[in-house]
Scaffold this motif. Sequence first.
Motif, PDB file in Angstrom:
ATOM      1  N   VAL A 183       0.839  -1.201   0.000  1.00 63.44           N
ATOM      2  CA  VAL A 183       0.000   0.000   0.000  1.00 63.44           C
ATOM      3  C   VAL A 183       0.875   1.252   0.000  1.00 63.44           C
ATOM      4  N   ALA A 184       1.948   1.242   0.794  1.00 65.69           N
ATOM      5  CA  ALA A 184       2.853   2.398   0.826  1.00 65.69           C
ATOM      6  C   ALA A 184       3.503   2.617  -0.544  1.00 65.69           C
ATOM      7  N   LYS A 185       3.900   1.541  -1.189  1.00 72.38           N
ATOM      8  CA  LYS A 185       4.551   1.656  -2.496  1.00 72.38           C
ATOM      9  C   LYS A 185       3.588   2.203  -3.541  1.00 72.38           C
ATOM     10  N   LEU A 186       2.364   1.706  -3.561  1.00 73.04           N
ATOM     11  CA  LEU A 186       1.373   2.201  -4.517  1.00 73.04           C
ATOM     12  C   LEU A 186       1.048   3.672  -4.260  1.00 73.04           C
ATOM     13  N   THR A 187       0.986   4.048  -2.994  1.00 70.67           N
ATOM     14  CA  THR A 187       0.733   5.446  -2.650  1.00 70.67           C
ATOM     15  C   THR A 187       1.848   6.333  -3.176  1.00 70.67           C
ATOM     16  N   GLU A 188       3.076   5.878  -3.029  1.00 71.45           N
ATOM     17  CA  GLU A 188       4.215   6.675  -3.492  1.00 71.45           C
ATOM     18  C   GLU A 188       4.282   6.760  -5.016  1.00 71.45           C
ATOM     19  N   LEU A 189       3.793   5.720  -5.693  1.00 67.98           N
ATOM     20  CA  LEU A 189       3.890   5.675  -7.155  1.00 67.98           C
ATOM     21  C   LEU A 189       2.656   6.221  -7.873  1.00 67.98           C
ATOM     22  N   HIS A 190       1.600   6.576  -7.143  1.00 65.68           N
ATOM     23  CA  HIS A 190       0.323   6.826  -7.818  1.00 65.68           C
ATOM     24  C   HIS A 190       0.341   8.059  -8.726  1.00 65.68           C
ATOM     25  N   LEU A 191       1.314   8.964  -8.553  1.00 62.38           N
ATOM     26  CA  LEU A 191       1.408  10.138  -9.417  1.00 62.38           C
ATOM     27  C   LEU A 191       2.362   9.949 -10.589  1.00 62.38           C
ATOM     28  N   ARG A 192       3.073   8.836 -10.588  1.00 58.74           N
ATOM     29  CA  ARG A 192       4.144   8.648 -11.574  1.00 58.74           C
ATOM     30  C   ARG A 192       3.641   8.788 -13.012  1.00 58.74           C
ATOM     31  N   PHE A 193       2.446   8.333 -13.271  1.00 60.42           N
ATOM     32  CA  PHE A 193       1.916   8.369 -14.637  1.00 60.42           C
ATOM     33  C   PHE A 193       1.715   9.795 -15.138  1.00 60.42           C
ATOM     34  N   HIS A 194       1.360  10.722 -14.245  1.00 62.78           N
ATOM     35  CA  HIS A 194       1.028  12.079 -14.673  1.00 62.78           C
ATOM     36  C   HIS A 194       2.281  12.756 -15.220  1.00 62.78           C
ATOM     37  N   GLY A 195       2.239  13.099 -16.446  1.00 60.80           N
ATOM     38  CA  GLY A 195       3.420  13.562 -17.176  1.00 60.80           C
ATOM     39  C   GLY A 195       3.617  12.718 -18.413  1.00 60.80           C
ATOM     40  N   TYR A 196       3.068  11.500 -18.383  1.00 61.35           N
ATOM     41  CA  TYR A 196       3.154  10.660 -19.575  1.00 61.35           C
ATOM     42  C   TYR A 196       2.335  11.256 -20.710  1.00 61.35           C
ATOM     43  N   GLY A 197       1.241  11.905 -20.366  1.00 64.51           N
ATOM     44  CA  GLY A 197       0.346  12.434 -21.388  1.00 64.51           C
ATOM     45  C   GLY A 197       0.995  13.428 -22.320  1.00 64.51           C
ATOM     46  N   SER A 198       2.130  14.019 -21.911  1.00 66.83           N
ATOM     47  CA  SER A 198       2.819  14.968 -22.781  1.00 66.83           C
ATOM     48  C   SER A 198       3.518  14.278 -23.938  1.00 66.83           C
ATOM     49  N   GLY A 199       3.589  12.945 -23.868  1.00 67.37           N
ATOM     50  CA  GLY A 199       4.192  12.186 -24.961  1.00 67.37           C
ATOM     51  C   GLY A 199       5.702  12.182 -24.951  1.00 67.37           C
ATOM     52  N   ASP A 209       9.967  -0.102 -11.188  1.00 63.73           N
ATOM     53  CA  ASP A 209       9.627   0.453  -9.875  1.00 63.73           C
ATOM     54  C   ASP A 209       8.331  -0.163  -9.338  1.00 63.73           C
ATOM     55  N   ALA A 210       7.387  -0.454 -10.216  1.00 59.00           N
ATOM     56  CA  ALA A 210       6.130  -1.075  -9.773  1.00 59.00           C
ATOM     57  C   ALA A 210       6.325  -2.532  -9.396  1.00 59.00           C
ATOM     58  N   GLY A 211       7.220  -3.222 -10.085  1.00 56.79           N
ATOM     59  CA  GLY A 211       7.496  -4.625  -9.773  1.00 56.79           C
ATOM     60  C   GLY A 211       6.253  -5.483  -9.849  1.00 56.79           C
ATOM     61  N   ASP A 212       6.047  -6.297  -8.806  1.00 60.53           N
ATOM     62  CA  ASP A 212       4.901  -7.205  -8.776  1.00 60.53           C
ATOM     63  C   ASP A 212       3.568  -6.473  -8.636  1.00 60.53           C
ATOM     64  N   LEU A 213       3.619  -5.170  -8.369  1.00 57.66           N
ATOM     65  CA  LEU A 213       2.386  -4.393  -8.171  1.00 57.66           C
ATOM     66  C   LEU A 213       1.967  -3.649  -9.431  1.00 57.66           C
ATOM     67  N   LEU A 214       2.536  -3.995 -10.588  1.00 55.78           N
ATOM     68  CA  LEU A 214       2.225  -3.260 -11.811  1.00 55.78           C
ATOM     69  C   LEU A 214       0.737  -3.287 -12.126  1.00 55.78           C
ATOM     70  N   ASP A 215       0.097  -4.443 -12.028  1.00 54.64           N
ATOM     71  CA  ASP A 215      -1.341  -4.520 -12.311  1.00 54.64           C
ATOM     72  C   ASP A 215      -2.141  -3.666 -11.325  1.00 54.64           C
ATOM     73  N   HIS A 216      -1.716  -3.667 -10.060  1.00 52.26           N
ATOM     74  CA  HIS A 216      -2.391  -2.828  -9.064  1.00 52.26           C
ATOM     75  C   HIS A 216      -2.186  -1.347  -9.394  1.00 52.26           C
ATOM     76  N   LEU A 217      -0.986  -0.989  -9.835  1.00 54.02           N
ATOM     77  CA  LEU A 217      -0.721   0.413 -10.179  1.00 54.02           C
ATOM     78  C   LEU A 217      -1.551   0.840 -11.382  1.00 54.02           C
ATOM     79  N   HIS A 218      -1.722  -0.056 -12.344  1.00 45.30           N
ATOM     80  CA  HIS A 218      -2.606   0.244 -13.475  1.00 45.30           C
ATOM     81  C   HIS A 218      -4.011   0.581 -12.974  1.00 45.30           C
ATOM     82  N   VAL A 219      -4.541  -0.251 -12.091  1.00 47.09           N
ATOM     83  CA  VAL A 219      -5.904  -0.052 -11.586  1.00 47.09           C
ATOM     84  C   VAL A 219      -5.990   1.237 -10.772  1.00 47.09           C
ATOM     85  N   LEU A 220      -5.018   1.464  -9.888  1.00 48.40           N
ATOM     86  CA  LEU A 220      -5.051   2.663  -9.046  1.00 48.40           C
ATOM     87  C   LEU A 220      -4.975   3.928  -9.900  1.00 48.40           C
ATOM     88  N   THR A 221      -4.089   3.938 -10.868  1.00 51.28           N
ATOM     89  CA  THR A 221      -3.913   5.130 -11.694  1.00 51.28           C
ATOM     90  C   THR A 221      -5.168   5.421 -12.505  1.00 51.28           C
TER      91      THR A 221
END
Length: 486
Positions: A348-364, A377-389
């Motif tokens: 949960v702590a890792k997902l919380t820390e990573l939840h903003l990482r995607f923002h900035g991708y939209g600039s291409g 960085d997401a490791g085994d939580l990549l699917d969870h990070l997809h859902v959270l984001t």
Amino acid sequence: MTESTNTNALSEAQRHAVRQLLRISPVVDELGVRFDTAGHEIALVGGSVRDAFLDRLGQDLDFTTSARPEETKRLLSGWADSVWDVGQAYGTIGARKGKFQVEITTYRSEIYDRSSRKPEVAYGTTIEEDLVRRDFTVNAMALKLPSREFVDPHEGLPDLGRRIIRTPGTPERSFSDDPLRMMRAARFAAQLGFDVASEVTAAVQDMADRITIVSAERVRDELSKLVLAPLPRRGLTFLVDTGLAERILPELPALQLEIDEHHRHKDVYEHSLTVLDQAIELEPRLPDGGPDLIIRLAALLHDVGKPKTRRFEPGGGVSFHHHDVVGAKLARKRLTKLRFPSSVVDSVAKLTELHLRFHGYGSGQWTDSAVRRYVRDAGDLLDHLHVLTRSDCTTRNPRKAKALQRSYDELEERIERLSEEEELAKIRPDLDGNQIMDILGIGPGPMVGRAYRHLLELRMERGPMSEDEARAELLAWWAQQSPEGD
């Protein structure tokens, strides 16, 4: 709900109960005869009776009996496939019979001393005495065996039809006996979609401080059941509105930030509940398909760093710089205090820390190396990070929402493409530690780790290299190092 609707609901519930009882009749009838022959009362009770009426009875069956635990063990021996007594101190004996797991508890009352975290168990003598000590009326119904006489002294069945949570006696007495019942009211609201009676809500508001004598482990287990329920928002809102959340999860009500008339921003509390709702909808994307405790806790807590990082900016803006990092620390601290397993806390702590990482991708502007880092960085939580984001998009602007969805679709496609080419989840340097030592002619030590990390950075930036290319890069790096490794 009208009287006619109540009657129809009860009639349907009664039909459900008949079907369920026919399904479990071999077990309940055999137990009934066995205990009755020995001169003891026994009844199907509590959640099992409630769930039979709701057509959701599983393989776990609860019974109450006049027999003391030692006698219950004796009566189960030779009938059950296996028997265990881990709950004997609380009057409970467990057993398995075929596909059914049963728990049989001696009539009892459970009372908390105001300075104690552990319940004191006192045995009762009648089923009526036992039922009045139950938490809620819908759990205070019983079916005596083998006669199959229905016992409902506190009108649990009508309350089931009205879809309301009440206590058998006064709520003040009930919550004094076991303060955790205040959280159970929230949990049953989340599990069943029922309303909590006004007098029960008022009692929780008055007695919320009483929850502090309950052990962290029991609070954690009840909170987990609530979060994993079909309608967690109902239960969480009850916790916040009654003041219970302030005692057990203060970070949640803290999200109710005041909105200055000149500095308007999104309601973080409502946003977090909406993210939770949306994460639940996306749980089928996860490997196990949900319900998933980690994604639900992460969705609920992902913005807990905002209250501590809120700043009013010149010109009327509001910022929450580094709330992801601060939030990860707060989530870790709270979940640790509630005695969640380290695996849950870390995730949960890792997902919380990573939840903003995607923002900035939209600039291409993300390179392949940025995508590789995101995956690593997401490791085994990549699917969870997809859902959270994806869940974290709660904008009411349809065009903006579609743009964010397209951007994340594109990112997932790039991840999938690179994964097929490079096995992103298993990214390692192109040379391992033994090869590094052989090429450089050094033994184990800090320099091997530094060389390994250098090659890993190159791997992330450039993608796979041949062994010869990796060797050349390693030697070039080595030539720049001082003999001491400074």
